[in-house]
Write an enzyme that holds these catalytic residues in place. Sequence first.
Site, short mmCIF file in Angstrom:
data_model
loop_
_atom_site.label_atom_id
_atom_site.label_comp_id
_atom_site.label_asym_id
_atom_site.label_seq_id
_atom_site.Cartn_x
_atom_site.Cartn_y
_atom_site.Cartn_z
N TYR A 92 71.55 -5.85 -40.14
CA TYR A 92 71.49 -5.11 -41.39
C TYR A 92 70.72 -5.90 -42.45
CZ TYR A 92 73.09 -2.27 -45.34
OH TYR A 92 73.14 -1.46 -46.44
N LYS B 269 67.24 -4.96 -44.65
CA LYS B 269 67.20 -4.89 -46.11
C LYS B 269 66.29 -5.96 -46.71
CE LYS B 269 69.66 -1.24 -46.39
NZ LYS B 269 69.04 0.04 -46.81
#
Length: 267
Positions: A152, A156
């Site tokens: 994740y 990002k």
Amino acid sequence: MTQRSIFITGGGSGIGRATARHFAARGWFVGVGDINEAGMAETLALISGEAKWAGRLDVRDRAAWDKVLAEFAAAAGGRIDVLLNNAGVGTGGSLAELDPDEIDRCLDINLKGVLYGAQAAYPYLKASAPGSALINLASAAGIAGSAGMSVYCATKFGVRAVSESLDAEWAEDKIKVASVCPGFIDTPLLNGTGNRKSNEPIRERVKAAGLEITPVERVAEAVWEAVHGDKLDYFVGATARRMAFAKRWMPARLRKQLRSSVRPLGQ
């Protein structure tokens, strides 16, 4: 005066829905894209008037991007002023335990979807510049890498890198580019478990860690600020602001804190 328009991915719930309502209340023509058609219908039902549109979109499908943006532009009077790349999924837990398809899904939606959206929206944003904008939804997870969030965080961090690169690349076209970086936001994403090997909701882990959960409307306000402001990054919530400050001014201390933090989200 020509009505301005914004297309929002992940518009069937959460940040996408809140942003759609925020812009619609200020007179914008709003379009939402999502794979959740029932969710999109609920979003449109919350918006009064006729200046709204929805189209099914899987952000991993590059051809689908061209189709849905062309249809939205036609409905919005031939123009797109803002694209909000908001669609995303969460993936947490030890990298050693994640299944390959979980890794692929997160990378494809959170990062490739942003690149595809930017590429597809470029001719529309160029045509409506100056004043047009590409806003990418990043995260506090794109500021500093945390245990159990490697995939994740990679997406990002990547979203912020895409934004920074396009801010330079599209400057001569007068297209504004920015990232919005929230901490933990009160959306359905917090109700997930991070990965399929865990059954504990992320929301409970966040509360146990003593971290704040920011109202989703604050992110919608930040998107509005990004469209009308001149910064590259907009940090939303105390966690994101503290992390950005520490990463810049106290990197060693932040690293020590992250290495001694509680067990990873999703485990």
